[in-house]
Design a protein around this motif. Sequence first.
Motif, PDB file in Angstrom:
ATOM      1  N   VAL A  78       0.854  -1.197   0.000  1.00 10.57           N
ATOM      2  CA  VAL A  78       0.000   0.000   0.000  1.00 10.57           C
ATOM      3  C   VAL A  78       0.886   1.241   0.000  1.00 10.57           C
ATOM      4  O   VAL A  78       1.886   1.295   0.729  1.00 10.57           O
ATOM      5  N   ASP A  79       0.517   2.241  -0.822  1.00  6.09           N
ATOM      6  CA  ASP A  79       1.267   3.494  -0.916  1.00  6.09           C
ATOM      7  C   ASP A  79       1.403   4.130   0.477  1.00  6.09           C
ATOM      8  O   ASP A  79       0.385   4.485   1.082  1.00  6.09           O
ATOM      9  N   PRO A  80       2.627   4.300   0.984  1.00  2.80           N
ATOM     10  CA  PRO A  80       2.791   4.902   2.317  1.00  2.80           C
ATOM     11  C   PRO A  80       2.300   6.343   2.381  1.00  2.80           C
ATOM     12  O   PRO A  80       2.092   6.894   3.468  1.00  2.80           O
ATOM     13  N   GLY A  81       2.076   6.961   1.204  1.00  7.12           N
ATOM     14  CA  GLY A  81       1.549   8.323   1.167  1.00  7.12           C
ATOM     15  C   GLY A  81       0.159   8.455   1.780  1.00  7.12           C
ATOM     16  O   GLY A  81      -0.294   9.551   2.083  1.00  7.12           O
ATOM     17  N   TRP A  82      -0.534   7.325   1.977  1.00  4.04           N
ATOM     18  CA  TRP A  82      -1.856   7.377   2.631  1.00  4.04           C
ATOM     19  C   TRP A  82      -1.734   7.728   4.116  1.00  4.04           C
ATOM     20  O   TRP A  82      -2.678   8.254   4.712  1.00  4.04           O
ATOM     21  N   THR A  83      -0.586   7.439   4.708  1.00  3.04           N
ATOM     22  CA  THR A  83      -0.449   7.602   6.161  1.00  3.04           C
ATOM     23  C   THR A  83      -0.738   9.049   6.562  1.00  3.04           C
ATOM     24  O   THR A  83      -0.169   9.986   5.998  1.00  3.04           O
TER      25      THR A  83
END
Length: 213
Positions: A78-83
Amino acid sequence: MRAVRVERFGGPEVLVAGEVPDLAAGPGQVVVGVRAADVLFLDVQVRRGLFGEHFAVRPPYVPGCAVAGRVLSVGEGVDPGWTGRRVAARTGVQGGYAEQAVVPAGELVPVPDALDLDTAAALLHDGPTALALSDNARIGPGARVLVLAAAGGMGALLVQLAKASGARVVATARGRRKLDAALALGADAAVDHSEPDWADRAREAVGGAGAWC
Ligand SMILES: NC(=O)c1ccc[n+]([C@@H]2O[C@H](COP(=O)([O-])OP(=O)(O)OC[C@H]3O[C@@H](n4cnc5c(N)ncnc54)[C@H](OP(=O)(O)O)[C@@H]3O)[C@@H](O)[C@H]2O)c1
């Protein structure tokens, strides 16, 4: 974390708050720090033990079909940019009444800054259903629309959508407070459906020739 569990099927008294283990995101999943949980009529019906033939939910379980909050962590792939992002997401038929919820990353809906998280959670189920109903009914200027239970989650949206489409909108609800809420949302008339003659009064309010419900 804290969560509300249904200990056995029944009334509101079977909802019990307590500590449960923190959650971890598996592959393709994220953990959402829950700010708001959507509460549907369906949650209440499942909690009472209805619809067992459709939903494989058995106590004990954490109810709640959707949440809004911030992404706390992401799983593999999952794209860590969601955090840290503000999101709303469906959880299935359980898992929402908790401080954390695990959802598939594909379910995430970014929440714009202008929208508060409580409203985002409330719209996640009712919004698409109300839009689909409104679009498929092709409501437009000159239409007469009767919205039953117009102060509920679905009814409140349908009153606004029908009014915005230019229709004459008649709302029904139970009691003065709900009738006033429907009128404040834009209904042209409101009829109390707990009164014995409500059907006649609703027919008269829409113009005597029937309506789309
Ligand atoms: N939300 C969705 O996405 C969705 C999707 C498909 C179908 N539906 C169906 O659409 C209907 C309305 O759903 P909703 O989400 O708008 O529900 P809601 O927000 O809980 O509103 C339900 C309304 O129904 C009336 N009602 C009549 N008898 C009731 C009872 N015994 N217990 C509770 N409320 C009662 C209440 O209005 P008064 O007090 O004014 O009578 C209440 O405001 C339900 O049948 C639901 O299954 C909803």
